[in-house]
Motif scaffolding. Structure first.
Motif, PDB file in Angstrom:
ATOM      1  N   GLN A   1       0.839  -1.190   0.000  1.00 51.86           N
ATOM      2  CA  GLN A   1       0.000   0.000   0.000  1.00 51.86           C
ATOM      3  C   GLN A   1       0.877   1.243   0.000  1.00 51.86           C
ATOM      4  N   VAL A   2       0.604   2.151  -0.872  1.00 53.90           N
ATOM      5  CA  VAL A   2       1.343   3.405  -0.968  1.00 53.90           C
ATOM      6  C   VAL A   2       0.567   4.488  -0.234  1.00 53.90           C
ATOM      7  N   GLN A   3       1.245   5.234   0.583  1.00 50.35           N
ATOM      8  CA  GLN A   3       0.607   6.349   1.291  1.00 50.35           C
ATOM      9  C   GLN A   3       1.145   7.676   0.778  1.00 50.35           C
ATOM     10  N   LEU A   4       0.237   8.616   0.601  1.00 46.02           N
ATOM     11  CA  LEU A   4       0.587   9.948   0.112  1.00 46.02           C
ATOM     12  C   LEU A   4       0.223  10.976   1.176  1.00 46.02           C
ATOM     13  N   VAL A   5       1.149  11.848   1.490  1.00 47.46           N
ATOM     14  CA  VAL A   5       0.916  12.893   2.478  1.00 47.46           C
ATOM     15  C   VAL A   5       1.106  14.243   1.807  1.00 47.46           C
ATOM     16  N   GLU A   6       0.029  15.014   1.774  1.00 47.06           N
ATOM     17  CA  GLU A   6       0.060  16.336   1.153  1.00 47.06           C
ATOM     18  C   GLU A   6       0.220  17.410   2.226  1.00 47.06           C
ATOM     19  N   SER A   7       0.825  18.509   1.849  1.00 45.32           N
ATOM     20  CA  SER A   7       0.972  19.643   2.757  1.00 45.32           C
ATOM     21  C   SER A   7       1.117  20.918   1.948  1.00 45.32           C
ATOM     22  N   GLY A   8       0.920  22.052   2.639  1.00 43.92           N
ATOM     23  CA  GLY A   8       1.169  23.335   2.002  1.00 43.92           C
ATOM     24  C   GLY A   8      -0.060  24.142   1.648  1.00 43.92           C
ATOM     25  N   GLY A   9      -1.242  23.590   1.847  1.00 44.70           N
ATOM     26  CA  GLY A   9      -2.445  24.348   1.532  1.00 44.70           C
ATOM     27  C   GLY A   9      -2.689  25.463   2.538  1.00 44.70           C
ATOM     28  N   GLY A  10      -3.661  26.302   2.229  1.00 45.77           N
ATOM     29  CA  GLY A  10      -3.989  27.386   3.151  1.00 45.77           C
ATOM     30  C   GLY A  10      -4.752  28.490   2.467  1.00 45.77           C
ATOM     31  N   LEU A  11      -4.805  29.635   3.144  1.00 43.34           N
ATOM     32  CA  LEU A  11      -5.508  30.816   2.649  1.00 43.34           C
ATOM     33  C   LEU A  11      -4.497  31.801   2.079  1.00 43.34           C
ATOM     34  N   VAL A  12      -4.768  32.291   0.893  1.00 46.11           N
ATOM     35  CA  VAL A  12      -3.867  33.245   0.251  1.00 46.11           C
ATOM     36  C   VAL A  12      -4.698  34.286  -0.490  1.00 46.11           C
ATOM     37  N   GLN A  13      -4.173  35.486  -0.597  1.00 47.35           N
ATOM     38  CA  GLN A  13      -4.872  36.552  -1.318  1.00 47.35           C
ATOM     39  C   GLN A  13      -4.705  36.379  -2.821  1.00 47.35           C
ATOM     40  N   PRO A  14      -5.648  36.897  -3.583  1.00 47.68           N
ATOM     41  CA  PRO A  14      -5.501  36.860  -5.047  1.00 47.68           C
ATOM     42  C   PRO A  14      -4.182  37.474  -5.483  1.00 47.68           C
TER      43      PRO A  14
END
Length: 120
Positions: A1-14
C-alpha cells in the motif's frame, strides 16, 4: 500500500503564491507518473497537471503559465508551485501517483487532499 501525504495548503490573497508538497511512501523506482487534481464545490474534479518519472509535464488549460509541477525522485516527493492565484483556484487539491509493483501491475493512489482558498 502506498501512502501519500500532502501539505502546504492554506488561505492566500488573489495574486499570491503557494507551494504544495506530496510525499509518497514506497520505492522510488516504482513510482511512475505523479499528478495533481483539484475539486471545487459544485464542479467536477479537474486535472491540474502531471509529471512523468522523466520530468515531462502537462498542465490543464486553466493553470498553464501560472502553476509548475516538479518532483524529487530521491525523496519520492512532488511539488506544485502555484503563482498568480485567482479566486477560481479555490479547491481541495489532491495528489495522485501511479505505482507499479514487481509483478508489473500498476495502481493509482490518492492523497487525502489539502484545501487551497484564494480570497481577499
Amino acid at each position: 500500500q502506498v501512502q501519500l501525504v500532502e501539505s502546504g495548503g492554506g488561505l492566500v490573497q488573489p495574486g499570491g503564491s503557494l507551494r504544495l508538497s506530496c510525499a509518497a511512501s514506497g520505492s522510488p523506482f516504482s513510482i511512475n507518473t505523479m499528478g495533481w487534481y483539484r475539486h471545487a464545490p459544485g464542479k467536477e474534479r479537474e486535472l491540474v497537471g502531471v509529471i512523468t518519472s522523466g520530468g515531462s509535464t502537462m498542465y490543464g488549460d486553466s493553470v498553464k503559465g501560472r502553476f509548475a509541477i516538479s518532483r524529487d525522485n530521491a525523496k519520492n516527493t512532488m511539488y506544485l508551485q502555484m503563482d498568480s492565484l485567482k479566486p477560481e483556484d479555490t479547491a481541495v487539491y489532491y495528489c495522485n501517483v501511479r505505482y507499479c509493483y514487481s509483478d508489473n501491475t500498476c495502481y493509482h493512489y490518492w492523497g487525502q487532499g489539502t484545501q487551497v482558498t484564494v480570497s481577499s
